[in-house]
Design a protein around this motif. Sequence first.
Motif, PDB file in Angstrom:
ATOM      1  N   GLY A   1       2.206  -3.148  -3.324  1.00 31.69           N
ATOM      2  CA  GLY A   1       2.222  -2.906  -1.808  1.00 31.69           C
ATOM      3  C   GLY A   1       2.763  -4.124  -0.856  1.00 31.69           C
ATOM      4  O   GLY A   1       3.126  -3.924   0.677  1.00 31.69           O
ATOM      5  N   ALA A   2       3.385  -4.648  -1.388  1.00 25.18           N
ATOM      6  CA  ALA A   2       3.902  -6.070  -0.451  1.00 25.18           C
ATOM      7  C   ALA A   2       5.858  -5.346   0.258  1.00 25.18           C
ATOM      8  O   ALA A   2       6.372  -5.318  -0.854  1.00 25.18           O
ATOM      9  N   SER A   3       5.758  -6.029   1.543  1.00 27.89           N
ATOM     10  CA  SER A   3       7.015  -5.108   1.870  1.00 27.89           C
ATOM     11  C   SER A   3       7.782  -6.627   1.807  1.00 27.89           C
ATOM     12  O   SER A   3       9.600  -6.322   1.708  1.00 27.89           O
ATOM     13  N   HIS A   4       7.736  -7.411   1.044  1.00 26.11           N
ATOM     14  CA  HIS A   4       8.748  -8.800   1.192  1.00 26.11           C
ATOM     15  C   HIS A   4       8.472  -9.323   0.076  1.00 26.11           C
ATOM     16  O   HIS A   4       6.786  -9.955   0.771  1.00 26.11           O
ATOM     17  N   VAL A   5       8.706 -10.241  -0.995  1.00 24.27           N
ATOM     18  CA  VAL A   5       8.307 -11.623  -0.994  1.00 24.27           C
ATOM     19  C   VAL A   5       9.493 -12.986  -0.829  1.00 24.27           C
ATOM     20  O   VAL A   5       9.887 -12.464  -1.948  1.00 24.27           O
ATOM     21  N   PHE A   6       8.197 -14.317  -1.349  1.00 22.53           N
ATOM     22  CA  PHE A   6       9.208 -15.426  -0.979  1.00 22.53           C
ATOM     23  C   PHE A   6       8.186 -16.430  -1.606  1.00 22.53           C
ATOM     24  O   PHE A   6       7.711 -15.805  -2.149  1.00 22.53           O
ATOM     25  N   ASP A   7       9.557 -17.406  -1.773  1.00 20.80           N
ATOM     26  CA  ASP A   7       9.063 -18.706  -2.630  1.00 20.80           C
ATOM     27  C   ASP A   7       9.052 -19.530  -2.070  1.00 20.80           C
ATOM     28  O   ASP A   7       8.683 -21.308  -2.759  1.00 20.80           O
ATOM     29  N   ASP A   8       9.244 -19.627  -0.508  1.00 22.61           N
ATOM     30  CA  ASP A   8       9.125 -21.221   0.310  1.00 22.61           C
ATOM     31  C   ASP A   8       8.678 -21.108   1.490  1.00 22.61           C
ATOM     32  O   ASP A   8       8.434 -20.196   2.272  1.00 22.61           O
TER      33      ASP A   8
ATOM     34  N   SER B   1      -0.948 -12.021  -5.317  1.00 21.41           N
ATOM     35  CA  SER B   1      -1.269 -11.812  -6.131  1.00 21.41           C
ATOM     36  C   SER B   1      -1.275 -10.453  -6.337  1.00 21.41           C
ATOM     37  O   SER B   1      -2.003  -9.975  -5.059  1.00 21.41           O
ATOM     38  N   VAL B   2      -1.515  -9.634  -7.587  1.00 27.62           N
ATOM     39  CA  VAL B   2      -1.606  -7.878  -6.840  1.00 27.62           C
ATOM     40  C   VAL B   2      -3.023  -7.882  -6.772  1.00 27.62           C
ATOM     41  O   VAL B   2      -2.985  -6.848  -5.959  1.00 27.62           O
ATOM     42  N   THR B   3      -4.211  -8.378  -7.356  1.00 24.42           N
ATOM     43  CA  THR B   3      -5.471  -8.108  -6.674  1.00 24.42           C
ATOM     44  C   THR B   3      -5.665  -8.363  -5.336  1.00 24.42           C
ATOM     45  O   THR B   3      -5.506  -7.171  -4.665  1.00 24.42           O
ATOM     46  N   GLY B   4      -4.651  -9.370  -4.950  1.00 21.92           N
ATOM     47  CA  GLY B   4      -4.993  -9.428  -3.291  1.00 21.92           C
ATOM     48  C   GLY B   4      -3.753  -8.594  -2.930  1.00 21.92           C
ATOM     49  O   GLY B   4      -4.319  -8.272  -1.194  1.00 21.92           O
TER      50      GLY B   4
ATOM     51  N   LEU C   1       2.397  -9.818   2.879  1.00 19.18           N
ATOM     52  CA  LEU C   1       4.054 -10.405   1.900  1.00 19.18           C
ATOM     53  C   LEU C   1       3.369 -10.998   0.824  1.00 19.18           C
ATOM     54  O   LEU C   1       2.284 -11.792   0.755  1.00 19.18           O
ATOM     55  N   GLY C   2       4.100 -11.505   0.071  1.00 20.76           N
ATOM     56  CA  GLY C   2       3.747 -12.562  -1.313  1.00 20.76           C
ATOM     57  C   GLY C   2       4.643 -12.790  -1.494  1.00 20.76           C
ATOM     58  O   GLY C   2       5.929 -13.135  -0.969  1.00 20.76           O
ATOM     59  N   PHE C   3       3.908 -13.801  -1.833  1.00 17.97           N
ATOM     60  CA  PHE C   3       4.011 -15.651  -1.957  1.00 17.97           C
ATOM     61  C   PHE C   3       4.560 -16.027  -3.572  1.00 17.97           C
ATOM     62  O   PHE C   3       3.120 -16.279  -4.272  1.00 17.97           O
ATOM     63  N   ILE C   4       5.710 -16.296  -4.219  1.00 21.79           N
ATOM     64  CA  ILE C   4       5.008 -16.762  -5.842  1.00 21.79           C
ATOM     65  C   ILE C   4       5.761 -18.180  -5.754  1.00 21.79           C
ATOM     66  O   ILE C   4       6.669 -18.463  -6.723  1.00 21.79           O
ATOM     67  N   GLY C   5       5.360 -18.969  -4.837  1.00 18.87           N
ATOM     68  CA  GLY C   5       6.028 -20.241  -4.323  1.00 18.87           C
ATOM     69  C   GLY C   5       5.194 -21.692  -4.588  1.00 18.87           C
ATOM     70  O   GLY C   5       5.590 -22.397  -5.083  1.00 18.87           O
TER      71      GLY C   5
ATOM     72  N   ALA D   1       8.754 -13.147 -12.170  1.00 20.54           N
ATOM     73  CA  ALA D   1       8.452 -12.356 -12.752  1.00 20.54           C
ATOM     74  C   ALA D   1       7.487 -11.406 -12.018  1.00 20.54           C
ATOM     75  O   ALA D   1       6.864 -10.014 -12.221  1.00 20.54           O
ATOM     76  N   GLN D   2       6.928 -11.658 -11.025  1.00 21.41           N
ATOM     77  CA  GLN D   2       6.288 -11.298 -10.051  1.00 21.41           C
ATOM     78  C   GLN D   2       6.624 -10.534  -9.093  1.00 21.41           C
ATOM     79  O   GLN D   2       5.751  -9.646  -8.150  1.00 21.41           O
ATOM     80  N   ILE D   3       7.741 -11.049  -8.906  1.00 17.56           N
ATOM     81  CA  ILE D   3       8.079 -10.040  -7.766  1.00 17.56           C
ATOM     82  C   ILE D   3       8.433  -8.480  -7.876  1.00 17.56           C
ATOM     83  O   ILE D   3       8.198  -7.993  -7.102  1.00 17.56           O
ATOM     84  N   GLY D   4       8.781  -7.864  -8.992  1.00 14.02           N
ATOM     85  CA  GLY D   4       8.278  -6.512  -8.855  1.00 14.02           C
ATOM     86  C   GLY D   4       6.777  -6.336  -8.580  1.00 14.02           C
ATOM     87  O   GLY D   4       6.560  -5.032  -8.408  1.00 14.02           O
ATOM     88  N   ALA D   5       6.044  -6.931  -9.705  1.00 11.52           N
ATOM     89  CA  ALA D   5       5.014  -6.237  -9.610  1.00 11.52           C
ATOM     90  C   ALA D   5       3.449  -6.601  -8.016  1.00 11.52           C
ATOM     91  O   ALA D   5       3.185  -5.527  -8.102  1.00 11.52           O
ATOM     92  N   LEU D   6       4.161  -7.293  -7.352  1.00 11.47           N
ATOM     93  CA  LEU D   6       3.868  -7.687  -5.716  1.00 11.47           C
ATOM     94  C   LEU D   6       3.909  -6.681  -4.866  1.00 11.47           C
ATOM     95  O   LEU D   6       3.416  -6.463  -4.461  1.00 11.47           O
ATOM     96  N   HIS D   7       5.685  -6.177  -5.568  1.00 11.98           N
ATOM     97  CA  HIS D   7       6.069  -5.203  -4.155  1.00 11.98           C
ATOM     98  C   HIS D   7       5.748  -4.052  -5.100  1.00 11.98           C
ATOM     99  O   HIS D   7       5.808  -3.023  -4.012  1.00 11.98           O
TER     100      HIS D   7
END
Length: 234
Positions: free
Chosen positions: A207-214, A172-175, A187-191, A198-204
């Motif tokens: 402050g997320a350095s990378h976003v992954f879904d698995d 989450s953006v909060t976390g 690391l942002g997780f969207i899995g 749609a959350q990828i941009g918001a997590l980046h």
Amino acid sequence: MTGNPVTGNRLALICDCDGVLIDSEAVAARMLVHELEARWPDTDVEPVVLPLLGLRIERVLENAAAQLGRSLSAEDMASIRHAVEAAAMQAPAVAGIAEALAQIPLIKACASNSFKAYVQTVLARTGLEKFFDGRLYCADAVAMPKPAPDVYLAAAKGFGLASSACLVVEDSVTGVTAASAAGMTVLGFIGGGHASEAQIGALHAAGASHVFDDMTQLPELVALWTQRVTAALH
């Protein structure tokens, strides 16, 4: 920075609970919406509630009520919290998380905006507690919940490590905001069941350095981060 300087083999992985370890955010969101719709008939609460996920339940309820011009009693708040936590306790572990954690050699902790009793219960029920050995840092033990960095700073202090020696997984953006404010790589997780691209941009942006879904990708992502941190010491 907190704790001692980074040393080669003293690195840590810190995971959020809901949405990273337990696939509970979608379940919690549905229950929140259900409980509020029951109290506020003919009000479209879902578009207001969903962007607030990741905050403490009380903050979600307070913000939703303020945005919709409604109010909730203390009894309502307590009742909704109980319903949401009861529903979330039945959620499964995030797919692949146990296998991923088993492959990662770093010391691990869980840092959550939920209360410790809930986190202990869901980790025990899903068999994930063995990875954390009681290293749980929760909102009821710090001055300020996420998006403040308190739970993450508490975890680093518990490890006796610098923030730069800690890698965080958040959904989450909060976390992400909280872990970034603590000076940690995130690391942002969207899995999870509640997440979307749609959350990828918001997590980046948070402050997320990378976003992954698995979660099968997590061991390699941790290994790459470990290599970078270790190389920076030499």
